[in-house]
Design a protein around this motif. Structure first.
Motif, PDB file in Angstrom:
ATOM      1  N   ARG A  12     -70.364  41.683  66.081  1.00  0.00           N
ATOM      2  CA  ARG A  12     -69.733  42.520  67.085  1.00  0.00           C
ATOM      3  C   ARG A  12     -68.268  42.159  67.278  1.00  0.00           C
ATOM      4  O   ARG A  12     -67.414  43.030  67.436  1.00  0.00           O
ATOM      5  CB  ARG A  12     -70.493  42.384  68.396  1.00  0.00           C
TER       6      ARG A  12
ATOM      7  N   LEU B 149     -80.171  43.601  77.875  1.00  0.00           N
ATOM      8  CA  LEU B 149     -80.759  42.730  78.879  1.00  0.00           C
ATOM      9  C   LEU B 149     -79.820  42.505  80.062  1.00  0.00           C
ATOM     10  O   LEU B 149     -80.240  42.405  81.185  1.00  0.00           O
ATOM     11  CB  LEU B 149     -81.125  41.382  78.259  1.00  0.00           C
ATOM     12  N   ARG B 150     -78.564  42.365  79.745  1.00  0.00           N
ATOM     13  CA  ARG B 150     -77.615  41.946  80.774  1.00  0.00           C
ATOM     14  C   ARG B 150     -76.218  41.963  80.160  1.00  0.00           C
ATOM     15  O   ARG B 150     -76.075  42.282  78.989  1.00  0.00           O
ATOM     16  CB  ARG B 150     -77.935  40.524  81.203  1.00  0.00           C
TER      17      ARG B 150
ATOM     18  N   MET C  60     -75.368  48.888  71.960  1.00  0.00           N
ATOM     19  CA  MET C  60     -74.619  48.670  70.722  1.00  0.00           C
ATOM     20  C   MET C  60     -75.507  48.893  69.508  1.00  0.00           C
ATOM     21  O   MET C  60     -75.942  47.931  68.868  1.00  0.00           O
ATOM     22  CB  MET C  60     -74.059  47.239  70.733  1.00  0.00           C
ATOM     23  N   PHE C  61     -75.872  50.136  69.269  1.00  0.00           N
ATOM     24  CA  PHE C  61     -76.551  50.643  68.080  1.00  0.00           C
ATOM     25  C   PHE C  61     -78.042  50.337  67.984  1.00  0.00           C
ATOM     26  O   PHE C  61     -78.759  51.016  67.254  1.00  0.00           O
ATOM     27  CB  PHE C  61     -75.818  50.223  66.807  1.00  0.00           C
TER      28      PHE C  61
ATOM     29  N   MET D  94     -66.348  43.672  64.544  1.00  0.00           N
ATOM     30  CA  MET D  94     -66.122  45.091  64.763  1.00  0.00           C
ATOM     31  C   MET D  94     -65.023  45.317  65.795  1.00  0.00           C
ATOM     32  O   MET D  94     -64.138  46.142  65.606  1.00  0.00           O
ATOM     33  CB  MET D  94     -67.423  45.717  65.232  1.00  0.00           C
TER      34      MET D  94
ATOM     35  N   GLN E 282     -69.732  48.693  75.698  1.00  0.00           N
ATOM     36  CA  GLN E 282     -70.722  48.306  74.706  1.00  0.00           C
ATOM     37  C   GLN E 282     -70.332  47.050  73.928  1.00  0.00           C
ATOM     38  O   GLN E 282     -71.182  46.382  73.372  1.00  0.00           O
ATOM     39  CB  GLN E 282     -70.952  49.453  73.747  1.00  0.00           C
ATOM     40  N   PHE E 283     -69.050  46.723  73.932  1.00  0.00           N
ATOM     41  CA  PHE E 283     -68.632  45.535  73.183  1.00  0.00           C
ATOM     42  C   PHE E 283     -68.911  44.238  73.924  1.00  0.00           C
ATOM     43  O   PHE E 283     -68.803  43.167  73.350  1.00  0.00           O
ATOM     44  CB  PHE E 283     -67.149  45.621  72.823  1.00  0.00           C
TER      45      PHE E 283
ATOM     46  N   PHE F 299     -74.290  53.296  66.119  1.00  0.00           N
ATOM     47  CA  PHE F 299     -73.616  52.850  67.338  1.00  0.00           C
ATOM     48  C   PHE F 299     -72.395  53.669  67.759  1.00  0.00           C
ATOM     49  O   PHE F 299     -72.011  53.626  68.921  1.00  0.00           O
ATOM     50  CB  PHE F 299     -73.274  51.358  67.250  1.00  0.00           C
ATOM     51  N   LEU F 300     -71.788  54.405  66.846  1.00  0.00           N
ATOM     52  CA  LEU F 300     -70.685  55.270  67.272  1.00  0.00           C
ATOM     53  C   LEU F 300     -71.241  56.649  67.582  1.00  0.00           C
ATOM     54  O   LEU F 300     -72.004  57.211  66.809  1.00  0.00           O
ATOM     55  CB  LEU F 300     -69.631  55.352  66.178  1.00  0.00           C
TER      56      LEU F 300
ATOM     57  N   LEU G  37     -69.105  45.312  57.694  1.00  0.00           N
ATOM     58  CA  LEU G  37     -69.796  44.950  58.925  1.00  0.00           C
ATOM     59  C   LEU G  37     -71.267  45.333  58.849  1.00  0.00           C
ATOM     60  O   LEU G  37     -72.157  44.570  59.218  1.00  0.00           O
ATOM     61  CB  LEU G  37     -69.136  45.666  60.109  1.00  0.00           C
TER      62      LEU G  37
ATOM     63  N   VAL H  97     -84.942  39.896  81.729  1.00  0.00           N
ATOM     64  CA  VAL H  97     -83.765  40.674  82.110  1.00  0.00           C
ATOM     65  C   VAL H  97     -82.719  39.796  82.788  1.00  0.00           C
ATOM     66  O   VAL H  97     -81.521  39.972  82.612  1.00  0.00           O
ATOM     67  CB  VAL H  97     -84.179  41.821  83.043  1.00  0.00           C
TER      68      VAL H  97
ATOM     69  N   VAL I  49     -76.995  43.361  73.145  1.00  0.00           N
ATOM     70  CA  VAL I  49     -77.578  44.338  72.221  1.00  0.00           C
ATOM     71  C   VAL I  49     -79.015  44.687  72.579  1.00  0.00           C
ATOM     72  O   VAL I  49     -79.542  45.705  72.142  1.00  0.00           O
ATOM     73  CB  VAL I  49     -77.551  43.855  70.756  1.00  0.00           C
ATOM     74  N   LEU I  50     -79.674  43.856  73.336  1.00  0.00           N
ATOM     75  CA  LEU I  50     -81.033  44.158  73.778  1.00  0.00           C
ATOM     76  C   LEU I  50     -81.034  44.788  75.170  1.00  0.00           C
ATOM     77  O   LEU I  50     -82.075  44.928  75.795  1.00  0.00           O
ATOM     78  CB  LEU I  50     -81.893  42.885  73.777  1.00  0.00           C
TER      79      LEU I  50
END
Ligand code: FES
Ligand code: FES
Lengths: 146, 146
Positions: free
Chosen positions: A116, A97-98, B1-2, A119, A89-90, A2-3, B115, B145, A94-95
């Motif tokens: 998350r 989707l939105r 996110m990864f 993190m 991104q935070f 992710f980074l 993490l 979505v 994660v999918l």
DNA sequence: TCCAAAAAGGATATTGACATCTTTTTTGGA
DNA sequence: TCCAAAAAAGATGTCAATATCCTTTTTGGA
């Protein structure tokens, strides 16, 4: 995980300068790129971004280079993420989707949320200075490839 | 996110089949792609991978489609990660320096380790069935979505 | 005043993830 | 036996992150 590589270059670059900038010595781009095995011109752009953001200083011309300033050691990791990857991104699902939202959670929402947030908390409180103060036996080695 | 988009497509695809495959109804690729707003041909490859891995079944020809098998509901998320993204990321240094190693830790190693291990543990225990059983008011919406 | 060194800026190339399109194989039913 | 529908397979295209190369600006010192 992710980074982005850019983030890694930024972090290692600023840490290298912090290690080497003792008694006003300026650190040259070529030295950083070589010692950290990072593509020189790509690193140049990232270093410039950090200078523009004010968490690092630079001096042009002969005897120039990069050096710390009053913001460097207190700069937070999240600031580097902002510079290189963007902080969206935070709070993105994660999918993909939105915008992540507990009112309309995706199937992984609750599993990921705690990770998350952990993190984000970590990156929001940890500073460059904190990383330098960790007792690592050989810090310079820790930011090198080997 | 990864997590890659491919992973998201795989997860949403298999969940959609699980939702729709009732009394032996087979689910067609076109339906999945349309309902989930996922690029059809790209999804095709990912569905095929899941079939090859044995966590999903498919039947060719007219009246064919995708359907669950005995492994689907007990398949773990980490398996999907293996299929789509590769599982190496869980033991690769977040700064892309090397194989992550506590003997030779990078400056972010200890912050990230906990993490990342949390994530790995979560993905190693959570199954497709678990996700389906979460009480989400409108599950089908949760994988779409909107 | 000029030169050389260094950062800054900008243009181009490469790569891998993602996406699209076409062809082949399989198979149930007319 | 043939056809049409569907997955599988393969070929090609797009785009953003990464990488490289070239030019411009700045500046300390000879
Ligand atoms: S909605 Fe997907 S992570 Fe929150
Ligand atoms: S060595 Fe970098 S995350 Fe472990």
């Amino acid at each position: 995980m992710f980074l982005s590589k850019s983030f890694g270059y930024a972090l290692r670059g600023i840490l290298y300068v912090a290690l080497k900038d003792t008694e006003g010595r300026k650190v040259k781009l070529g030295e950083i790129a070589e010692k950290l095995s990072v593509p020189r011109h790509f690193l140049a752009k990232i270093m410039k971004l950090m200078v523009q953001e004010g968490i690092l200083s630079s001096i042009k011309g002969p005897y120039g280079g990069f050096l710390l300033n009053e913001n460097t050691l207190t700069a937070k990791l999240i600031h580097l993420v902002k510079i290189t990857d963007g902080v969206e991104q935070f709070n993105t699902c994660v999918l993909s989707l939105r915008k992540c939202n507990s009112k309309n959670p995706c199937p992984l929402h609750y599993q990921m949320l705690k990770l998350r947030d952990g993190m984000l908390a970590e990156f929001s409180k940890t500073t460059i200075g904190d990383l330098l103060n960790q007792e690592t036996p050989d810090f310079i080695k820790s930011i090198s490839v080997i």
